[in-house]
Design an enzyme around this catalytic site. Structure first.
Site, mmCIF file in Angstrom:
data_model
loop_
_atom_site.group_PDB
_atom_site.id
_atom_site.type_symbol
_atom_site.label_atom_id
_atom_site.label_comp_id
_atom_site.label_asym_id
_atom_site.label_seq_id
_atom_site.Cartn_x
_atom_site.Cartn_y
_atom_site.Cartn_z
ATOM 1 N N HIS A 13 0.238 5.262 -4.783
ATOM 2 C CA HIS A 13 0.584 4.618 -3.506
ATOM 3 C C HIS A 13 1.319 5.629 -2.638
ATOM 4 O O HIS A 13 2.484 5.948 -2.887
ATOM 5 C CB HIS A 13 1.492 3.398 -3.734
ATOM 6 C CG HIS A 13 1.856 2.677 -2.478
ATOM 7 N ND1 HIS A 13 1.555 1.351 -2.288
ATOM 8 C CD2 HIS A 13 2.483 3.078 -1.339
ATOM 9 C CE1 HIS A 13 1.994 0.965 -1.091
ATOM 10 N NE2 HIS A 13 2.562 2.015 -0.503
ATOM 11 N N HIS A 15 1.616 7.314 1.649
ATOM 12 C CA HIS A 15 1.246 7.334 3.073
ATOM 13 C C HIS A 15 1.185 8.790 3.537
ATOM 14 O O HIS A 15 2.184 9.506 3.490
ATOM 15 C CB HIS A 15 2.276 6.569 3.912
ATOM 16 C CG HIS A 15 2.385 5.132 3.547
ATOM 17 N ND1 HIS A 15 1.656 4.152 4.178
ATOM 18 C CD2 HIS A 15 3.135 4.498 2.612
ATOM 19 C CE1 HIS A 15 1.949 2.977 3.645
ATOM 20 N NE2 HIS A 15 2.836 3.156 2.685
ATOM 21 N N LYS A 99 -6.393 -2.934 0.434
ATOM 22 C CA LYS A 99 -4.956 -3.194 0.553
ATOM 23 C C LYS A 99 -4.704 -4.363 1.495
ATOM 24 O O LYS A 99 -5.196 -4.385 2.620
ATOM 25 C CB LYS A 99 -4.235 -1.947 1.086
ATOM 26 C CG LYS A 99 -2.731 -2.111 1.303
ATOM 27 C CD LYS A 99 -1.999 -2.374 0.004
ATOM 28 C CE LYS A 99 -0.496 -2.547 0.247
ATOM 29 N NZ LYS A 99 0.211 -1.254 0.381
ATOM 30 N N HIS A 136 1.071 -5.690 -0.607
ATOM 31 C CA HIS A 136 2.460 -5.555 -0.171
ATOM 32 C C HIS A 136 3.073 -6.947 -0.328
ATOM 33 O O HIS A 136 2.792 -7.849 0.455
ATOM 34 C CB HIS A 136 2.534 -5.087 1.289
ATOM 35 C CG HIS A 136 3.931 -4.905 1.782
ATOM 36 N ND1 HIS A 136 4.455 -3.678 2.110
ATOM 37 C CD2 HIS A 136 4.938 -5.799 2.001
ATOM 38 C CE1 HIS A 136 5.711 -3.822 2.505
ATOM 39 N NE2 HIS A 136 6.017 -5.109 2.444
ATOM 40 N N HIS A 174 4.924 -1.315 -5.072
ATOM 41 C CA HIS A 174 6.356 -1.003 -4.880
ATOM 42 C C HIS A 174 7.266 -2.209 -5.141
ATOM 43 O O HIS A 174 7.995 -2.660 -4.268
ATOM 44 C CB HIS A 174 6.607 -0.428 -3.488
ATOM 45 C CG HIS A 174 5.931 -1.101 -2.337
ATOM 46 N ND1 HIS A 174 5.987 -2.465 -2.113
ATOM 47 C CD2 HIS A 174 5.184 -0.594 -1.320
ATOM 48 C CE1 HIS A 174 5.316 -2.766 -1.027
ATOM 49 N NE2 HIS A 174 4.803 -1.641 -0.536
ATOM 50 N N ASP A 247 5.159 5.524 -2.650
ATOM 51 C CA ASP A 247 5.306 4.944 -1.313
ATOM 52 C C ASP A 247 5.954 5.943 -0.361
ATOM 53 O O ASP A 247 6.610 5.559 0.605
ATOM 54 C CB ASP A 247 6.105 3.635 -1.354
ATOM 55 C CG ASP A 247 5.972 2.807 -0.078
ATOM 56 O OD1 ASP A 247 4.971 2.994 0.646
ATOM 57 O OD2 ASP A 247 6.867 1.980 0.204
#
Length: 344
Positions: A13, A15, A99, A136, A174, A247
């Protein structure tokens, strides 16, 4: 233990953003991890397999020469995602999952799903094809306390979802609470969870005591020390349902140190050392390899890596900042502080 050699880890995970940001984020991540699940919440979001393949090509352009880093792609689930797109994921070589962001839950999530029951007909196909649904896990109702949003998601959204789709392959991303850890433990092997370095190493006191520290601010937000202790317990337990997902989320310094600062911690440069620190602090460093290198690959049905990395127990100071975008800086997690492990 002063030295540990691990199968090269993966980040399930992360970004990376897009455009100029990739010049910073991709090399940083590639020098730590072999593969990574690349989040699709760009502007505009990555909603189709075609768009995901194009994004992957942009990422590959910034992988350092001689590095075999492999970006694993994910689609962004919207109210309008077609069941036909799920079949395309199944037949894709590089797209591994989809996602789901509840609309408004985090950075660039305005296009997220407004009501999960509206997309049950699509989730039915995910269950059929055993394509992982990444979640999420927070509700976004304004009247729900920010520290309670994960627990409410478990009760109001996730429990009914798994009752309807008991074989759905799913990752609760997360996780931040003991409630989420217990929920995952109570499910079958089709349900896993990622845990970040910040939620293992820190709690809300680190963010709030002695003044607000914006570089600890992320979503889901840091919780009480009791929740941190539970996350450490399950992460270091050797249970394959829990695996590494940083994350890591880049924001320029002025976007973080702001009257309305952005959510996200940038850990990509030293992520595996942070995890080593967390595992070592509870005397479980020998459990790191499973969590970091084996369990995520197994869950996604991918081969384990064959390359190795070595960590030594040796103090290092996290840099105060890194260059980011044009004439901007990015402040990494735990900037200027000393940790006790170093990748060699």
């Amino acid at each position: 233990m002063k030295t540990i050699t691990l199968t090269q880890p993966d980040d399930w995970h992360v970004h990376l953003r897009d455009g100029l940001a990739l010049q910073r984020t991709v090399p940083d991540l590639a020098q730590q991890f072999s593969r990574a699940i690349c989040m699709p919440n760009l502007v505009p979001p990555v909603k189709t397999v075609t768009e995901a393949e194009a994004y992957r090509s942009r990422i590959i352009q910034h992988v350092p020469k001689g590095n075999a880093f492999d970006p694993c792609m994910v689609l962004y689930f919207t109210d309008h995602t077609s069941p036909d797109e799920i079949l395309k994921i199944k037949n894709s070589e590089h797209v591994n999952a989809i996602k789901l962001y509840p609309a408004g839950a985090t950075t660039n999530s305005d296009n997220g799903v407004s009501d999960i029951t509206k997309v049950y007909h699509v989730i039915e196909k995910l269950e059929e094809y055993q394509i992982p649904l990444l979640l999420h896990g927070e509700v976004t109702h304004a009247h729900i306390d920010i520290f309670d949003r994960e627990k409410r998601f478990l009760d109001d959204v996730l429990a009914p979802l798994l009752k309807t789709f008991p074989k759905l392959k799913m990752v609760l991303e997360h996780i931040t609470t003991a409630d989420a850890a217990e929920f995952v433990l109570d499910q079958g092997q089709n349900v896993g969870a990622t845990i970040t370095p910040q939620h293992l190493l820190f709690n809300r006191n680190d963010m709030l005591v002695g003044g607000i520290k914006p570089h600890f601010y992320c979503l889901p937000i840091l919780k009480r020390q009791t929740h941190q202790a539970k996350l450490l317990e399950v992460a270091t337990s050797g249970n394959p349902k829990f695996f590494l997902g940083t994350d890591s989320a880049p924001h320029a310094q002025d976007a973080k140190e702001n009257a309305c600062g952005c959510a996200g911690c940038y850990s990509a440069t030293h992520a595996i050392e942070f995890y080593a620190q967390a595992f070592d602090q509870v005397g479980k460093i020998e459990r790191l390899e499973g969590f970091a290198s084996h369990f995520g690959a197994d869950f996604y049905g991918l081969p384990r890596n064959t390359a190795q990395i070595t960590l030594v127990k040796e103090d290092q100071i996290i840099p105060e900042s890194f260059d980011y975008l044009e004439n901007q800086k990015i402040i990494p997690l735990y900037a200027g502080k000393t940790i006790q492990w170093r990748k060699v």
